[in-house]
Design an enzyme around this catalytic site. Sequence first.
Site: not given
Ligand code: ADP
Length: 639
Positions: A173, A478, A550
């Site tokens: 052009n 976690s 997840s």
């Molecule tokens: P995730 O699998 O989600 O990483 P975990 O179950 O390995 O968590 O760890 C949770 C932590 O929290 C455990 O040490 C558990 O004893 C504590 N905890 C205190 N209160 C609660 C509750 N109400 N429900 C679940 N876990 C609890």
Amino acid sequence: MRAEDSEPVYVSDALIAEDIDAYLETHQHKTLLRFITCGSVDDGKSTLIGRLLYDSKMIFEDQLEALAADSKRVGTQGQDIDFALLVDGLAAEREQGITIDVAYRFFSTEKRKFIVADCPGHEQYTRNMVTGASTADLAVILVDARKGVLTQTRRHSYLAHLLGIRHIVLAVNKMDLVGYDQATFDAIVADYRAFADSIGIAAFTAIPISGFRGDNITGPSQRTPWYDGPSLIAHLEAVDLDTARDAARPFRMPVQWVNRPNLDFRGFAGLIASGRVRPGDAIRVLPSGKSSTVARIVTLDGDLEQAVAGQSVTLTFADEIDCSRGDVVARADAPPQSADQFEATLVWLDEAPLQVGRAYWLKLGTQTVSAVVREPKYAVNVNTMEHVAAKTLDLNAIGVAEVSSDRAIVFEPYADNRTLGGFILIDKMTNATVAAGMLNFSLRRAQNVHWQPTDIDREEHARLKNQKPRVLWFTGLSGAGKSTIANEVEKLLNLMNRHTFLLDGDNVRHGLNKDLGFTDADRIENIRRVGEVAKLMADAGLIVLTAFISPFRAERQLVRDMLPEGEFIEIFVDTPLGVAEQRDVKGLYRKARSGELKNFTGIDSPYEAPEAPEIAVNTVDMTAAEAAEFIVRRIMPLK
Ligand code: ADP
């Protein structure tokens, strides 16, 4: 608005006033050429398009109105428009951003109708260019005679070629500004030819023009006696159309919908993608492979003896065979392939980059499947055409990667058939179109691995265990309590004589997924594999419990989609970050905070909380045992 979506209103042909029917009749039988214009910002695109509209004296009434808003001097008759004013109007439109979404303009000559897509030039408008180019027969690549072939010229040519445009016009052009100098023109053409060869453009037509002065636009210019090729319009009127080429290929029609107004009529409606069809033709419906013959070709204007590529028709078959939306009707002895793994070229169109391993919707013609893209083999630097290594694809990037879908799709390579080879990817969460893709070929392994049907099916497995399979999918930060609560739930179910299995994140990462890390792509693959395993276990009749952070909605959705309706139960262990961090059972938060641990969810990697989980438990107010009881009560009955 896309011009082709509405009936055009013509304002300039004298025939309209005299005999509207005769006018429409001649007009209807003209062929339609779709083309795009591309070039850098000041290469003179507006002027050229203005010139085409002006010289062909065909302008939309709505375009006129828009332009008239700028000046009262614009009349309702195309002939009355001042050329300079028209160009100003087009340029102003572009500046106002009206062309952000490809502007389609319609014009026509004695011989042909045209739709021109005016694609903005910058790299950030790759999306627009892809949209315009995917349906175009021809591309006019505009070059400023004073500047020659530029980076933009190369990028646009590459994209046009990639998107299957077979006719390329190099419009040199502003010849008036170089004194109509033949040597200048020849040098640019030679330069472009070298480039075109390097990317596989076999042929192109170079025309010296001046959009501003009208040289070689509608007819030969006196000022370029050394040029004996066609004018731009003459060339546009003469090139062969894709529909003509498509008509010569074997018959294929993707089924858009099934037309069943009453029990006596069952028709399959669609747009013929290639070939021709006549009553009596033997056809095959894919992917099922069922065959029949065509009984009738039905249209609003009565039955046809024959229909060809580009026509929308309704077919009826001689036999009652299964056929529904997404199927492809094809010539019986030359059916297209179907496969679930491909190599594809992708143009990434979204701000959010490609997530390798994530499931997207893949839409190809009337088929929609769930598909995953692997790590790109390479990306293309669109300015130099070099292949570069890439882990993902960012906005406007072009790359080649393997794509696999959750079920077979009927396809043809894009180079053979744009309708059956071109697709888009859609983000399942946002519904945004994130990529345009072209299938290059299917991977051999997809053709050889078939699903093995077995006699003892999932219902039988579940019946024997006297339960309904379930996947109880625990998600949360976690330390939220997923493992603890899932463990409690499993104990309760065990007491109730239920057959269960608990898949725990940490445990799976020691075995099946020990090759995976914590990047986004690895997290996605981690969950995809866990989903597949959970699905197999559910097929075996088990109640599966999974405890994985997840973090992404898309992957949880992916697993949900793998399972029959109602079998996936998303359980959100809703623990605030502060609480989980305070518990810090594994000491991971401390490490993440001190920078020892990278990509930790909630700290420097995102967690997308569920929007509508089947169950949510609050671990601040409930103990783990209480949460478990609450969950079990919610999932009853289990038979
Ligand atoms: P995730 O699998 O989600 O990483 P975990 O179950 O390995 O968590 O760890 C949770 C932590 O929290 C455990 O040490 C558990 O004893 C504590 N905890 C205190 N209160 C609660 C509750 N109400 N429900 C679940 N876990 C609890």
